[in-house]
Write an enzyme that holds these catalytic residues in place. Structure first.
Site, mmCIF file in Angstrom:
data_model
loop_
_atom_site.group_PDB
_atom_site.id
_atom_site.type_symbol
_atom_site.label_atom_id
_atom_site.label_comp_id
_atom_site.label_asym_id
_atom_site.label_seq_id
_atom_site.Cartn_x
_atom_site.Cartn_y
_atom_site.Cartn_z
ATOM 1 N N ASP A 164 -7.059 25.532 47.822
ATOM 2 C CA ASP A 164 -6.305 24.955 48.490
ATOM 3 C C ASP A 164 -6.560 23.343 48.602
ATOM 4 O OD1 ASP A 164 -4.231 23.710 50.337
ATOM 5 O OD2 ASP A 164 -4.453 25.550 51.855
ATOM 6 N N LYS A 193 -2.941 26.775 45.559
ATOM 7 C CA LYS A 193 -1.783 26.717 46.635
ATOM 8 C C LYS A 193 -1.872 25.153 46.819
ATOM 9 C CE LYS A 193 -1.081 26.660 51.437
ATOM 10 N NZ LYS A 193 -1.371 25.296 51.623
ATOM 11 N N LEU A 228 6.782 25.380 51.060
ATOM 12 C CA LEU A 228 7.909 24.594 51.257
ATOM 13 C C LEU A 228 8.149 24.584 52.755
ATOM 14 C CD1 LEU A 228 10.072 26.096 48.186
ATOM 15 C CD2 LEU A 228 8.711 23.899 48.330
ATOM 16 N N GLY A 232 9.923 28.642 53.026
ATOM 17 C CA GLY A 232 9.003 29.618 52.286
ATOM 18 C C GLY A 232 8.345 28.891 51.124
ATOM 19 N N THR A 255 0.359 23.100 62.612
ATOM 20 C CA THR A 255 -1.108 23.016 62.249
ATOM 21 C C THR A 255 -1.664 24.391 62.016
ATOM 22 O OG1 THR A 255 -1.349 21.246 63.782
ATOM 23 C CG2 THR A 255 -3.388 22.350 63.164
ATOM 24 N N ALA A 257 -0.488 26.374 59.605
ATOM 25 C CA ALA A 257 0.533 27.434 58.871
ATOM 26 C C ALA A 257 0.058 27.709 57.513
ATOM 27 C CB ALA A 257 1.822 26.916 58.965
ATOM 28 N N GLY A 258 -0.382 26.452 56.753
ATOM 29 C CA GLY A 258 -0.743 26.931 55.375
ATOM 30 C C GLY A 258 -2.025 27.489 55.236
ATOM 31 N N ASP A 259 -2.952 27.402 56.253
ATOM 32 C CA ASP A 259 -4.154 28.200 56.138
ATOM 33 C C ASP A 259 -3.721 29.756 56.756
ATOM 34 O OD1 ASP A 259 -5.336 25.700 55.841
ATOM 35 O OD2 ASP A 259 -5.653 25.597 58.317
#
Ligand code: ATP
Length: 319
Positions: A164, A193, A228, A232, A255, A257-259
């Site tokens: 990522d 990702k 996105l 989602g 902050t 959320a992606g992790d």
């Protein structure tokens, strides 16, 4: 073998005590431990999974505090080494009233950048079912060489490699160098990702259409994800692809959320690797990961917001 080993930086974000101010206007700051790879390790452990973190911290109060946070959250910190000469990295970060995120990094150089290949705890890396990393550890030597060596050790030991990039433009000497170095290890990954912003940065095209995402696809990949936000994510495998919507939540602070998303997905994949070849199973795992990202976006900060499994299942049942 279900261990997720996460490699890279762990640092302290200093966040203003009041919302919507510039760094200069902020009256005071609170400590918020972070660093995407460390967040991912904690995301996995919070869900009850095996997780280890490999990286370097300063041999100072902040470095010891961060190592304790890993341990207190059930992450194996056996891969952490300490530098007696350099400080733990700090970042002052604010979300200004105009919606722009403002960063100021203290890395001159910080301990994480000074990790050498010799210092790598290879015994920890060799236990990985998945070895996960970002791109911040690629910016400066000697950490860059350590990062490349760690990937090699993990791959030779049979781990899946998960990438990522987590683009932080301000940390790179130039955007061109960021793009080149992020892509220099692209082909080695099994799972990648990217966010919408990163997709545009890496392809030069402002679109999340499949043909744009496919520019980043490699035949050796097992899974590629384009996140996105509240919409989602899209996913791509060799044999099938799709879009998985997220859950409706009240967004407060994205902050982490992606992790949370990638950590929870890796947790699901190490539990059942056949999900990578099975559309129904994979979409189920991605739904779970979307719910983890969504929950993380409803609370301030990264680490305190990462969900436990029961909280995730409650959101999924409610929907
Ligand atoms: P980061 O902000 O941590 O760098 P990112 O840009 O990599 O994250 P996002 O797309 O913001 O990732 O979020 C990751 C995932 O979390 C999304 O794919 C989605 O499933 C979920 N998510 C994030 N924000 C929301 C939201 N407001 N509502 C619902 N789901 C969300």
């Amino acid at each position: 073998r279900e261990l997720v080993v996460s490699f890279g930086e762990m640092l302290i974000d200093f966040v203003p005590t009041v919302a919507g101010v510039s760094l200069a206007e902020a009256p005071a700051f609170v400590k918020a431990p972070g660093g995407a790879p460390a967040n991912v390790a904690i995301a996995v452990a919070r869900l009850g999974g095996g997780a280890a973190f490999v990286g370097k911290l300063g041999d100072d109060e902040f470095g010891r505090m961060l190592a304790k946070i890993l341990r207190d959250n059930g992450v194996d910190a056996g891969g952490v080494v300490f530098d007696s000469g350099a400080r733990t990295a700090l970042a002052f970060v604010t979300l200004r009233a105009d919606g722009e995120r403002e960063f100021m990094f203290y890395r001159n150089p910080s301990a994480d950048m000074l990790l050498t290949a010799d210092e790598l705890k290879v015994d920890v890396i060799k236990r990985a079912a998945v070895f996960h990393y970002g791109s911040i550890s690629l910016i400066a030597e000697p950490c860059r060489t350590a990062h490349l060596h760690a990937m090699k050790v993990a791959k030779e030991a049979g781990a899946l490699l998960s990438y990522d990039p987590n683009l932080r433009e301000a940390l790179w000497p130039s955007l061109e160098e960021a793009r080149t170095k992020i892509l220099s290890i692209w082909d080695q990954a099994d799972i990648v990702k990217v966010s919408e912003v990163e997709l545009e940065f890496l392809t030069g095209i402002n679109s999340v259409e499949d043909d744009v995402a496919m520019k980043l696809w490699r035949p050796t990949f097992k899974l590629m994800l384009v996140t996105l936000g509240d919409q989602g994510c899209k996913y791509y495998t060799k044999d099938f692809r799709g879009t998985v919507p997220s859950y409706k939540v009240q967004q407060v602070d994205t902050t982490g959320a992606g992790d949370a998303f990638i950590g929870s997905l890796l947790r699901k994949i190490v539990q059942d690797p056949s999900a990578l070849q099975d559309k129904t199973k994979l979409e189920g795992a991605i739904k779970f990961a979307n719910a983890c990202g969504a929950i993380t976006a409803t609370k301030k900060g990264a680490i305190p917001s990462l969900p436990k499994e029961d909280e995730v299942l409650r959101l999924m049942e409610k929907a």
